[in-house]
Design an enzyme around this catalytic site. Structure first.
Site, PDB file in Angstrom:
ATOM      1  N   ASP A 151      20.010   9.665 -40.826  1.00  0.00           N
ATOM      2  CA  ASP A 151      20.713   9.154 -42.022  1.00  0.00           C
ATOM      3  C   ASP A 151      22.058   8.527 -41.646  1.00  0.00           C
ATOM      4  O   ASP A 151      22.567   7.670 -42.357  1.00  0.00           O
ATOM      5  CB  ASP A 151      20.927  10.267 -43.058  1.00  0.00           C
ATOM      6  CG  ASP A 151      19.742  10.373 -44.031  1.00  0.00           C
ATOM      7  OD1 ASP A 151      18.837   9.510 -43.971  1.00  0.00           O
ATOM      8  OD2 ASP A 151      19.727  11.317 -44.834  1.00  0.00           O
ATOM      9  N   HIS A 206      23.078  20.307 -44.331  1.00  0.00           N
ATOM     10  CA  HIS A 206      23.116  19.008 -43.639  1.00  0.00           C
ATOM     11  C   HIS A 206      24.525  18.656 -43.172  1.00  0.00           C
ATOM     12  O   HIS A 206      24.995  17.536 -43.351  1.00  0.00           O
ATOM     13  CB  HIS A 206      22.561  17.903 -44.535  1.00  0.00           C
ATOM     14  CG  HIS A 206      21.094  18.056 -44.820  1.00  0.00           C
ATOM     15  ND1 HIS A 206      20.573  19.128 -45.513  1.00  0.00           N
ATOM     16  CD2 HIS A 206      20.029  17.274 -44.515  1.00  0.00           C
ATOM     17  CE1 HIS A 206      19.262  19.002 -45.612  1.00  0.00           C
ATOM     18  NE2 HIS A 206      18.891  17.899 -45.014  1.00  0.00           N
ATOM     19  N   ARG A 225      19.291  26.314 -43.212  1.00  0.00           N
ATOM     20  CA  ARG A 225      19.033  26.059 -44.639  1.00  0.00           C
ATOM     21  C   ARG A 225      17.737  26.747 -45.083  1.00  0.00           C
ATOM     22  O   ARG A 225      17.580  27.115 -46.246  1.00  0.00           O
ATOM     23  CB  ARG A 225      18.978  24.559 -44.920  1.00  0.00           C
ATOM     24  CG  ARG A 225      17.849  23.850 -44.220  1.00  0.00           C
ATOM     25  CD  ARG A 225      17.862  22.353 -44.501  1.00  0.00           C
ATOM     26  NE  ARG A 225      17.024  21.662 -43.548  1.00  0.00           N
ATOM     27  CZ  ARG A 225      16.050  20.822 -43.875  1.00  0.00           C
ATOM     28  NH1 ARG A 225      15.797  20.561 -45.125  1.00  0.00           N
ATOM     29  NH2 ARG A 225      15.329  20.233 -42.952  1.00  0.00           N
ATOM     30  N   GLU A 245      27.875  15.581 -58.139  1.00  0.00           N
ATOM     31  CA  GLU A 245      28.401  16.733 -57.406  1.00  0.00           C
ATOM     32  C   GLU A 245      29.671  17.298 -58.017  1.00  0.00           C
ATOM     33  O   GLU A 245      29.946  18.497 -57.908  1.00  0.00           O
ATOM     34  CB  GLU A 245      28.647  16.335 -55.947  1.00  0.00           C
ATOM     35  CG  GLU A 245      27.381  15.951 -55.179  1.00  0.00           C
ATOM     36  CD  GLU A 245      26.870  14.534 -55.465  1.00  0.00           C
ATOM     37  OE1 GLU A 245      27.608  13.740 -56.091  1.00  0.00           O
ATOM     38  OE2 GLU A 245      25.733  14.220 -55.064  1.00  0.00           O
ATOM     39  N   SER A 282      15.647  19.644 -50.031  1.00  0.00           N
ATOM     40  CA  SER A 282      16.321  19.595 -48.726  1.00  0.00           C
ATOM     41  C   SER A 282      17.245  20.796 -48.516  1.00  0.00           C
ATOM     42  O   SER A 282      17.337  21.330 -47.423  1.00  0.00           O
ATOM     43  CB  SER A 282      17.152  18.320 -48.608  1.00  0.00           C
ATOM     44  OG  SER A 282      16.332  17.187 -48.736  1.00  0.00           O
ATOM     45  N   PHE A 337      28.830  15.807 -49.631  1.00  0.00           N
ATOM     46  CA  PHE A 337      29.077  15.598 -51.062  1.00  0.00           C
ATOM     47  C   PHE A 337      29.655  16.846 -51.729  1.00  0.00           C
ATOM     48  O   PHE A 337      30.209  16.757 -52.817  1.00  0.00           O
ATOM     49  CB  PHE A 337      27.789  15.143 -51.742  1.00  0.00           C
ATOM     50  CG  PHE A 337      27.109  14.015 -50.994  1.00  0.00           C
ATOM     51  CD1 PHE A 337      27.833  12.878 -50.639  1.00  0.00           C
ATOM     52  CD2 PHE A 337      25.783  14.094 -50.610  1.00  0.00           C
ATOM     53  CE1 PHE A 337      27.239  11.842 -49.925  1.00  0.00           C
ATOM     54  CE2 PHE A 337      25.177  13.062 -49.891  1.00  0.00           C
ATOM     55  CZ  PHE A 337      25.896  11.930 -49.550  1.00  0.00           C
ATOM     56  N   ARG A 348      20.693  21.091 -41.081  1.00  0.00           N
ATOM     57  CA  ARG A 348      19.390  20.505 -41.340  1.00  0.00           C
ATOM     58  C   ARG A 348      18.395  20.867 -40.236  1.00  0.00           C
ATOM     59  O   ARG A 348      17.236  21.157 -40.493  1.00  0.00           O
ATOM     60  CB  ARG A 348      19.520  18.982 -41.396  1.00  0.00           C
ATOM     61  CG  ARG A 348      18.176  18.292 -41.381  1.00  0.00           C
ATOM     62  CD  ARG A 348      18.295  16.761 -41.381  1.00  0.00           C
ATOM     63  NE  ARG A 348      16.966  16.185 -41.436  1.00  0.00           N
ATOM     64  CZ  ARG A 348      16.475  15.328 -40.526  1.00  0.00           C
ATOM     65  NH1 ARG A 348      17.207  14.959 -39.505  1.00  0.00           N
ATOM     66  NH2 ARG A 348      15.256  14.857 -40.652  1.00  0.00           N
TER      67      ARG A 348
END
Ligand SMILES: Cc1ncc(C[n+]2csc(CCOP(=O)(O)OP(=O)(O)O)c2C)c(N)n1
Ligand SMILES: [Mg+2]
Lengths: 272, 308
Positions: free
Chosen positions: B114, B106, B7, B55, B34, B80, B164
Site C-alpha cells: 500500500d 497496520h 492483529r 475516523e 483487516s 488514521f 499486518r
C-alpha cells in the site's frame, strides 16, 4: 472525441488495470474499474492537458481523492501518452514509480499524492482558490468514493468550495454503492448524496457513470454553471466490465490470479 | 516457529473478552476485515458499531460510549487512528481519561505494498506525548493477546499498536507478561538491545549473531512504551554500559527517544537507535522494505558493533 472512441480507450484502460494489478499481486481492481469511464472521459476529452508538457501553464488538474484506485489514473495517463503502458506493470514493486497510492513526485501527470481518503477533495479547494486568485483558467476535477464521502473533511471542503463560489471545481462521486466492509447502506448510509451536495450549495448532476454521452454532458453543464461548484453523482458498478468482479465487495482490494486475469482481459476484448 | 499477525491475536482476544465482559463495545471504520474486529462482530453484532470511513467520528463516539460506562475497543489502521484522529484522541479520550482502547493495526513498514500513505512511523511518538495515555506495542501473537486483555481490564485510555504481517510466535502460552514491565528475554553483559514490536524477534537473531563474535547481548522486549519500565532500562545501562534500541517506527520520538530520555538523565551511556530514519516509506514486500529501510537483525547487529 466521439463516444465510440472513448469506449474503446476505456476498454484498454480496464485491460491495463487488470494486468498491472495481477502483476503486482495486490491492489484495488473494483474501484479502479468503476471509475474507468469517468477517468477516460476526463483525460481524453474534457481536460485541457498536454502529455508532452505535464506542467503546462493554465492546464486543468485532476486529483484522485480515492487514491486506492491509482491503477485507473496510471492507465489513463499511459494511454494518453504520458509514459509507456509497460512502465506501470511494475506497480507496487520495490523501487517502482507506480506506488500503491499515487505519488506526485514520481509519475508525470499526477497532480497530488493521495491515499488517505478525504484529503484530495479539500486540497482541490485550495487549487481552485489559487486559480481564481491568479486568473488561471485551469479547472480542477476530483474523483471521490461513495464510502470516502463519509469523511467529515469532505463536507468541510464542500462547504468551503461553495462559500468561495468555486465554479472552477468539479467533484465526481463514483457512486458504486460499495466500500470495504460491504454496501454503503449497511456500513454507514450516505444517501441522499445529491440532496446533501445541493444543501451545501452545489450544482448537482446525477448520471450513469458508464455512459459517455451522459458523462460529457455533465462536464459541459458544470462548465456552464457559474458561481458555484458542480457535483456529478455518477451511478457506477464496482468491477464494471469484468463479470465475476461486478458489484462484489470482495474485489475491492484483491488481485486476480492468472486464470482470473486472463478471463477478465478476454471479457474486455484485450490480448493476454 | 509458528507465525501469526498480532492483529489476528487481537480478533481472538476480542471474542474471548466479549464473553466475560458484557460491557465491551467494539467499533471500526470500514476496515473490520483487516483489523479483525469482524471476529467480534460475528459473535456479538449488537455490541459492534461500524462508523464508516470517519475516523474522527469513530474516536469521538468511542469517547462518548466510554464516558457513559462502556469499555470500548476502537480500531482502524494506525495511520488514521493516531494520525487522522490525533487531536480528538488527545482532547476527548486523553484529557477526559475516557476508557477507550485505541487498537490500531497496520502500523509501520510491514504494511508493504500500500506504500507510504499507509505506513505510519509517527504513532508511538504522537500517542506517548498525550498525558494519561498508556502505549503498548506487542511483539508476537501470545503477548498481544495477554496485553490486550490487561489493557481492557485497566481503566483509562490506551493505544495498542498491532501489525499486518505474520510474525513468529516466540512466547510460550504461559509466559509472564505484564503491562508496564519490560521482559528480559536473554541476559547479557556487554550491551543491551531494547526492542519493541516486530523488532524484538530481530533483536534475538542479532543477539545470537553477536554471541558468535564474543559479544554478549542482553535483549529486552519493551512492549509497553508508556509507562516505561525505567528500572529494567537503568539496570541494563549500568550493567552493560551500552544500549541499542530497535523499533519499526521513526527514530524520532518513539522507543529510542523514550529510552534515551531515561538513560541521559540517570545513567548516560553510549546509545544507538535502529528504526525508520526520518524518511517516508514506499511500496514493496515487507521483507524487502525492512531491509531497504534498515529494520532487520543485520541493522541491529551493525549498530551494536558501531558502539564497540
Ligand atoms: C482516511 C482513510 N481511511 C481509511 C482508508 C482505508 N480504505 C481504503 S479504500 C476504503 C474504502 C473506500 O470505499 P469507496 O470510497 O466507496 O471507494 P470505491 O468503492 O470507489 O473503491 C477504505 C476504508 C483510507 N485509505 N483512508
Ligand atoms: Mg464505493
Amino acid at each position: 472525441m466521439n463516444t465510440k472512441e472513448l469506449e474503446q480507450i476505456a476498454k484498454k484502460v480496464r485491460v491495463d488495470i487488470i494486468k498491472a494489478i495481477h502483476a503486482a499481486g495486490s491492489g484495488h481492481p473494483g474501484g479502479s474499474l468503476s471509475a474507468a469511464d469517468i477517468v477516460t472521459a476526463l483525460y481524453f476529452d474534457e481536460m485541457n492537458i498536454d502529455p508532452a508538457n505535464p506542467k503546462m501553464e493554465g492546464r486543468d488538474k485532476f486529483v484522485l481523492s480515492k487514491g486506492h484506485a491509482g491503477p485507473v489514473q496510471y492507465a489513463a495517463l499511459a494511454e494518453r501518452g504520458y509514459f509507456p503502458v509497460e512502465d506501470m506493470m511494475s506497480l507496487r514493486k520495490l523501487g517502482s514509480k507506480f506506488q500503491g497510492h499515487p505519488n506526485m513526485h514520481y509519475v508525470p501527470g499526477i497532480e497530488m499524492s493521495t491515499g488517505s481518503l478525504g484529503q484530495g477533495m479539500a486540497v482541490c479547494v485550495g487549487m481552485a482558490l489559487a486559480n481564481k486568485m491568479d486568473e488561471n483558467p485551469g479547472r480542477i476535477y476530483t474523483l471521490l468514493g461513495d464510502g470516502e464521502i463519509q469523511e467529515g473533511l469532505i463536507w468541510e471542503a464542500a462547504m468551503s468550495a461553495s462559500h468561495y463560489h468555486l465554479d472552477n471545481m468539479v467533484a465526481i462521486v463514483d457512486n458504486n454503492g460499495l466500500q470495504i466492509d460491504g454496501k454503503n447502506d449497511d456500513v454507514m448510509t450516505v444517501k441522499p448524496i445529491d440532496e446533501k451536495f445541493k444543501a451545501f450549495g452545489w450544482h448537482v448532476v446525477v448520471i450513469d457513470g458508464h455512459n459517455f454521452d451522459e458523462i460529457l454532458a455533465a462536464f459541459k453543464e458544470a462548465k456552464e454553471t457559474k458561481g458555484r461548484p458542480t457535483a456529478i453523482i455518477a451511478k457506477t458498478h464496482k468491477g464494471q466490465g469484468v463479470s465475476f468482479m461486478a458489484d462484489d465487495p470482495g474485489w475491492h482490494g484483491k488481485a486476480p490470479n492468472e486464470e482470473q486475469a486472463k478471463q477478465a482481459v478476454e471479457e474486455l476484448g484485450g490480448e493476454w | 516457529m509458528e507465525k501469526m499477525a498480532t492483529r489476528k491475536a487481537y480478533g481472538q482476544a476480542l471474542v474471548e473478552i466479549g464473553s466475560e465482559n458484557q460491557n465491551l463495545v467494539v467499533m471500526d471504520a470500514d476496515l473490520s476485515g483487516s483489523t479483525m474486529t469482524k471476529e467480534f462482530k460475528k459473535v456479538y453484532p449488537e455490541r459492534f458499531f461500524n462508523m464508516g470511513i470517519a475516523e474522527q467520528d469513530l474516536y469521538a463516539a468511542a469517547a462518548g460510549l466510554a464516558l457513559s460506562g462502556k469499555v470500548v475497543c476502537a480500531s482502524t489502521f494506525a495511520m488514521f487512528a493516531a494520525g487522522r484522529a490525533f487531536e480528538i484522541i488527545r482532547n476527548s479520550i486523553g484529557y477526559t481519561g475516557a476508557n477507550v482502547k485505541i487498537c490500531a493495526t497496520h502500523a509501520g513498514i510491514t504494511v508493504g505494498e500500500d506504500g507510504a500513505s499507509h505506513q505510519t512511523f509517527e504513532d508511538l511518538a504522537l500517542m506517548r506525548t498525550i498525558p494519561k495515555m498508556t502505549v503498548v506495542n506487542p511483539s508476537d501473537g501470545v503477548s498481544a493477546k495477554k496485553l490486550i486483555k490487561q489493557a481492557v481490564a485497566m481503566d483509562g485510555p490506551c493505544y495498542i499498536r498491532l501489525g499486518r504481517a505474520e510474525v513468529p510466535v516466540f512466547y510460550e502460552e504461559d509466559a509472564d507478561i505484564s503491562l508496564g514491565k519490560g521482559n528480559l528475554l536473554k541476559d547479557g553483559k556487554d550491551v543491551t538491545i531494547i526492542a519493541t514490536g516486530i523488532m524484538v524477534n530481530e533483536a534475538m537473531m542479532a543477539a545470537s549473531d553477536l554471541e558468535k563474535e564474543g559479544i554478549s547481548a542482553r535483549v529486552i522486549d519493551m512492549h509497553t512504551i508508556k509507562p516505561l519500565d525505567e528500572e529494567i532500562i537503568l539496570k541494563a545501562a549500568k550493567e552493560t554500559g551500552k544500549v541499542v534500541t530497535a523499533e519499526e517506527h521513526s527514530v524520532i520520538g518513539g522507543l529510542g527517544s523514550a529510552v534515551a530520555e531515561v538513560v541521559v538523565k540517570n545513567c548516560p551511556v553510549k546509545m544507538a537507535m535502529v528504526g525508520q530514519m526520518d524518511t517516508f516509506g514506499e511500496s514493496g514486500k515487507p521483507d524487502q522494505l525492512k531491509e531497504k529501510y534498515g529494520m532487520t537483525s543485520k541493522d541491529i547487529y551493525e549498530k551494536v558493533k558501531s558502539l564497540f
